[in-house]
Motif scaffolding. Structure first.
Motif, PDB file in Angstrom:
ATOM      1  N   VAL A 392       0.857  -1.183   0.000  1.00 12.99           N
ATOM      2  CA  VAL A 392       0.000   0.000   0.000  1.00 12.99           C
ATOM      3  C   VAL A 392       0.895   1.236   0.000  1.00 12.99           C
ATOM      4  O   VAL A 392       1.918   1.274   0.692  1.00 12.99           O
ATOM      5  CB  VAL A 392      -0.917  -0.004   1.241  1.00 12.99           C
ATOM      6  N   LEU A 393       0.506   2.253  -0.768  1.00  8.59           N
ATOM      7  CA  LEU A 393       1.230   3.525  -0.774  1.00  8.59           C
ATOM      8  C   LEU A 393       0.522   4.502   0.155  1.00  8.59           C
ATOM      9  O   LEU A 393      -0.694   4.688   0.066  1.00  8.59           O
ATOM     10  CB  LEU A 393       1.291   4.097  -2.191  1.00  8.59           C
ATOM     11  N   VAL A 394       1.295   5.106   1.051  1.00  6.01           N
ATOM     12  CA  VAL A 394       0.774   6.047   2.046  1.00  6.01           C
ATOM     13  C   VAL A 394       1.548   7.349   1.899  1.00  6.01           C
ATOM     14  O   VAL A 394       2.771   7.332   1.703  1.00  6.01           O
ATOM     15  CB  VAL A 394       0.950   5.490   3.475  1.00  6.01           C
ATOM     16  N   ALA A 395       0.860   8.500   1.997  1.00  2.19           N
ATOM     17  CA  ALA A 395       1.544   9.789   1.904  1.00  2.19           C
ATOM     18  C   ALA A 395       0.975  10.762   2.923  1.00  2.19           C
ATOM     19  O   ALA A 395      -0.184  10.633   3.345  1.00  2.19           O
ATOM     20  CB  ALA A 395       1.410  10.374   0.491  1.00  2.19           C
ATOM     21  N   GLY A 396       1.808  11.730   3.320  1.00  2.00           N
ATOM     22  CA  GLY A 396       1.361  12.732   4.278  1.00  2.00           C
ATOM     23  C   GLY A 396       2.186  13.993   4.175  1.00  2.00           C
ATOM     24  O   GLY A 396       3.346  13.968   3.745  1.00  2.00           O
ATOM     25  N   GLY A 397       1.587  15.114   4.569  1.00  2.00           N
ATOM     26  CA  GLY A 397       2.235  16.413   4.511  1.00  2.00           C
ATOM     27  C   GLY A 397       2.838  16.805   5.845  1.00  2.00           C
ATOM     28  O   GLY A 397       2.197  16.672   6.889  1.00  2.00           O
ATOM     29  N   ALA A 423       5.896  14.539   2.290  1.00  4.00           N
ATOM     30  CA  ALA A 423       5.951  15.680   1.381  1.00  4.00           C
ATOM     31  C   ALA A 423       5.909  16.967   2.183  1.00  4.00           C
ATOM     32  O   ALA A 423       5.331  17.026   3.272  1.00  4.00           O
ATOM     33  CB  ALA A 423       4.781  15.637   0.395  1.00  4.00           C
ATOM     34  N   ILE A 424       6.514  18.007   1.647  1.00  2.00           N
ATOM     35  CA  ILE A 424       6.370  19.336   2.230  1.00  2.00           C
ATOM     36  C   ILE A 424       5.032  19.877   1.751  1.00  2.00           C
ATOM     37  O   ILE A 424       4.848  20.167   0.568  1.00  2.00           O
ATOM     38  CB  ILE A 424       7.520  20.275   1.804  1.00  2.00           C
ATOM     39  N   GLY A 425       4.108  19.970   2.659  1.00  2.50           N
ATOM     40  CA  GLY A 425       2.764  20.395   2.296  1.00  2.50           C
ATOM     41  C   GLY A 425       1.818  20.130   3.437  1.00  2.50           C
ATOM     42  O   GLY A 425       2.239  19.759   4.546  1.00  2.50           O
ATOM     43  N   GLY A 426       0.543  20.309   3.166  1.00  2.00           N
ATOM     44  CA  GLY A 426      -0.474  20.155   4.198  1.00  2.00           C
ATOM     45  C   GLY A 426      -1.371  18.960   3.966  1.00  2.00           C
ATOM     46  O   GLY A 426      -0.904  17.878   3.582  1.00  2.00           O
ATOM     47  N   ALA A 428      -4.440  16.579   2.383  1.00  4.93           N
ATOM     48  CA  ALA A 428      -4.992  16.182   1.083  1.00  4.93           C
ATOM     49  C   ALA A 428      -4.020  16.495  -0.057  1.00  4.93           C
ATOM     50  O   ALA A 428      -4.313  17.269  -0.962  1.00  4.93           O
ATOM     51  CB  ALA A 428      -6.349  16.865   0.851  1.00  4.93           C
ATOM     52  N   LEU A 429      -2.870  15.874  -0.030  1.00  8.55           N
ATOM     53  CA  LEU A 429      -1.809  16.180  -0.982  1.00  8.55           C
ATOM     54  C   LEU A 429      -2.232  15.933  -2.426  1.00  8.55           C
ATOM     55  O   LEU A 429      -2.029  16.781  -3.297  1.00  8.55           O
ATOM     56  CB  LEU A 429      -0.563  15.361  -0.643  1.00  8.55           C
ATOM     57  N   TYR A 430      -2.821  14.769  -2.684  1.00  5.98           N
ATOM     58  CA  TYR A 430      -3.206  14.462  -4.068  1.00  5.98           C
ATOM     59  C   TYR A 430      -4.324  15.394  -4.531  1.00  5.98           C
ATOM     60  O   TYR A 430      -4.232  16.020  -5.593  1.00  5.98           O
ATOM     61  CB  TYR A 430      -3.653  13.002  -4.218  1.00  5.98           C
ATOM     62  N   LEU A 431      -5.371  15.506  -3.751  1.00  5.74           N
ATOM     63  CA  LEU A 431      -6.534  16.285  -4.168  1.00  5.74           C
ATOM     64  C   LEU A 431      -6.228  17.773  -4.257  1.00  5.74           C
ATOM     65  O   LEU A 431      -6.875  18.492  -5.018  1.00  5.74           O
ATOM     66  CB  LEU A 431      -7.708  16.037  -3.217  1.00  5.74           C
ATOM     67  N   SER A 432      -5.249  18.252  -3.482  1.00  4.75           N
ATOM     68  CA  SER A 432      -4.886  19.660  -3.561  1.00  4.75           C
ATOM     69  C   SER A 432      -3.920  19.936  -4.708  1.00  4.75           C
ATOM     70  O   SER A 432      -3.566  21.093  -4.957  1.00  4.75           O
ATOM     71  CB  SER A 432      -4.261  20.134  -2.242  1.00  4.75           C
ATOM     72  N   GLY A 433      -3.487  18.893  -5.391  1.00  3.82           N
ATOM     73  CA  GLY A 433      -2.701  19.073  -6.608  1.00  3.82           C
ATOM     74  C   GLY A 433      -1.201  19.100  -6.435  1.00  3.82           C
ATOM     75  O   GLY A 433      -0.496  19.652  -7.276  1.00  3.82           O
ATOM     76  N   HIS A 434      -0.669  18.479  -5.384  1.00  7.56           N
ATOM     77  CA  HIS A 434       0.781  18.462  -5.194  1.00  7.56           C
ATOM     78  C   HIS A 434       1.405  17.651  -6.332  1.00  7.56           C
ATOM     79  O   HIS A 434       1.209  16.436  -6.433  1.00  7.56           O
ATOM     80  CB  HIS A 434       1.123  17.824  -3.853  1.00  7.56           C
ATOM     81  N   PRO A 435       2.170  18.285  -7.229  1.00  2.96           N
ATOM     82  CA  PRO A 435       2.599  17.595  -8.459  1.00  2.96           C
ATOM     83  C   PRO A 435       3.487  16.387  -8.216  1.00  2.96           C
ATOM     84  O   PRO A 435       3.333  15.357  -8.889  1.00  2.96           O
ATOM     85  CB  PRO A 435       3.342  18.694  -9.243  1.00  2.96           C
ATOM     86  N   PRO A 459       8.244  21.037  -1.523  1.00  3.15           N
ATOM     87  CA  PRO A 459       7.024  21.845  -1.595  1.00  3.15           C
ATOM     88  C   PRO A 459       6.460  21.875  -3.001  1.00  3.15           C
ATOM     89  O   PRO A 459       7.203  21.773  -3.992  1.00  3.15           O
ATOM     90  CB  PRO A 459       7.489  23.238  -1.162  1.00  3.15           C
ATOM     91  N   ALA A 460       5.132  22.004  -3.098  1.00  5.03           N
ATOM     92  CA  ALA A 460       4.492  22.122  -4.413  1.00  5.03           C
ATOM     93  C   ALA A 460       4.921  23.444  -5.048  1.00  5.03           C
ATOM     94  O   ALA A 460       5.002  24.463  -4.383  1.00  5.03           O
ATOM     95  CB  ALA A 460       2.977  22.083  -4.252  1.00  5.03           C
TER      96      ALA A 460
END
Length: 461
Positions: A392-397, A423-426, A428-435, A459-460
């Motif tokens: 499973v792939l898991v991601a977080g900001g 990731a550097i971010g907040g 909902a990384l995918y849905l917020s568009g983090h490339p 960062p995005a």
């Protein structure tokens, strides 16, 4: 503090599957096709009453060459189909390869809906200042919950991730998919965790974004992660202010100003003349309404703090945000049951030792959801075992104080072969568009390619 539900043993009992019937998709506007399936109202009593689950599909652009069906839950808990109508652009990449299917969880939207006759209360000061304020709010929340349970009919007591995971298995069968391909965000990751535990060998690929950890029965551990990120966001704000000429506190020590304002408001609430004569703002109101998570809010927050230091706390007179959908708290509190005021205050004291400025506030959001709700059957946090589950792939900001990266790392450590992508971010990384995150997710969902070990996203841009 152990909050494992008393029903967990019963909850994980194997349940016989329903027999799938072919879906009848109908155009339902905005480029969507809609359908319904019928499922037991209570999967532990599958011979009882039935309810419907509403589905919506955003068809793949190339039906002949598509890779299959991707089931999505964007979080909440809450209505999903209406959101898909408004946010189709978030799925524009995915429909190159998949039919994207979304479903309204039981009780919401196009599923068998529960229209609670009393709205859930909205606490504008959700850092409760004392036991009396908590009890008054809890009484309103209890009245809401009791009225809602009566209206729920056959769904009463059957709103939790265990039940919804079984609905997801019925959806998989109805879609004719040998394995489930799933993207879950925020509370959608709780549903993913439940499905992975209950049906590990039915998972094809699963991406979980901004994990709401459902595996940790120790509430102190669960809260401490949120508190640390919230405190770190406060420090980021202070650092930005020192280095940014447009910050209203640029020539002062932002941390000292915060401490001064909070101490002043604690001794005697600060006037807020823009809110009306006689309105005064306490320290708990400021703690409820100060947001350090999003950089876009920092300039206004700094200006509001400068005014509060000068004796005008009008900036903090208005509560931010809006009430959650009524049923959201019922599901949240069944999945994450929460203690009462006394235990919460003790936990606040524990958090104040390491996160004294604002991190301690992390104890209160779930109290706002759960205070006074009548007891229901819960599916509470517990360690997860999922033999046979594929990677499973898991991601977080790193800046996400709602679903901190510690949650995602902890979950990934319990799932065989899983990988965590920071990731550097907040949120909902995918849905917020983090490339960067989106690129990794696309490679994983389409080809099973995991990010390299140790990979991370900056960062995005």
């Amino acid at each position: 503090m152990n909050i494992v539900a008393s029903l967990v043993m019963g909850a994980v009992t194997a349940v016989a599957p329903v027999t799938a019937t072919p879906l009848s998709w109908q155009d339902c506007g905005d480029g969507l096709q809609c359908a319904q399936i019928e499922v037991p109202a209570d999967w532990s009593r599958r011979s009882g009453q039935k309810v419907t689950i509403g589905l919506a599909k955003l068809p793949a652009q190339d039906q002949a060459g598509k890779k299959g069906v991707l089931l999505v839950n964007t979080g909440g808990p809450g209505e999903q189909i209406a959101l898909l109508r408004q946010a189709k652009e978030s799925f524009a990449d995915l429909i190159k390869w998949f039919d994207v299917v979304i479903f309204d969880p039981r009780g919401f939207g196009k599923s068998s809906v529960i229209n609670c006759p009393i709205s859930a209360p909205f606490a504008t000061e959700w850092v409760f200042p004392n036991n009396d304020a908590y009890d008054a709010y809890a009484a309103k929340n209890r009245a809401f919950g009791q009225a809602c349970a009566k209206e729920a009919g056959p769904l009463s007591g059957s709103l939790n991730s265990w039940q919804i995971a079984h609905d997801m298995e019925a959806i998989r069968k109805a879609l004719g998919q040998a394995k489930l391909t799933y993207l879950g965000n925020s509370h959608g990751t709780v549903l993913g965790q439940a499905y992975a535990e209950l049906f590990p060998r039915k998972v094809g690929r699963m991406y979980l974004d901004s994990v709401f950890d459902h595996t940790t029965p120790d509430l102190r551990i669960w809260l401490r992660a949120r508190a640390k990120v919230l405190e770190a966001n406060f420090k980021r704000f202070a650092g930005w202010c020192r280095s940014t000429a447009t910050c209203a506190l640029h020539d002062e020590d932002p941390v000292a100003v915060w401490d001064e304002v909070m101490a002043k408001a604690r001794r005697e609430p600060i006037p807020a003349p823009e809110a009306g004569p006689g309105v005064r703002i306490s320290d708990t109101q400021i703690a409820s309404r100060a947001s350090f998570t999003f950089e876009a809010t920092w300039e206004r927050l700094a200006a509001g703090l400068a005014l509060a230091q000068a004796g005008d706390a009008s900036f903090f007179a208005k509560a931010a945000g809006a009430p959650d959908p009524d049923l959201s708290r019922v599901i949240l509190c069944a999945d994450l049951p929460y203690p009462g005021y006394g235990k919460v205050k003790k936990l606040e004291g524990v958090l104040r030792r390491d996160t004294p400025r604002i991190g301690w506030r992390a104890v209160w959001p779930m109290a706002n959801h759960c205070a006074g709700l009548p007891p229901t059957r819960t599916y509470a946090p517990h360690p997860i075992k999922a033999p046979g589950l594929p990677p499973v792939l898991v991601a977080g900001g790193e800046y996400d104080d709602n679903t901190p990266t510690a949650d995602g790392r902890r979950l990934a450590g319990q799932l065989p072969g899983a990988r965590f992508l920071p990731a550097i971010g907040g949120h909902a990384l995918y849905l917020s568009g983090h490339p960067c995150v989106r690129e990794h997710v696309h490679r994983y969902l389409t080809a099973g390619q995991m990010p390299p070990r140790g990979a991370s996203c900056g960062p995005a841009k």
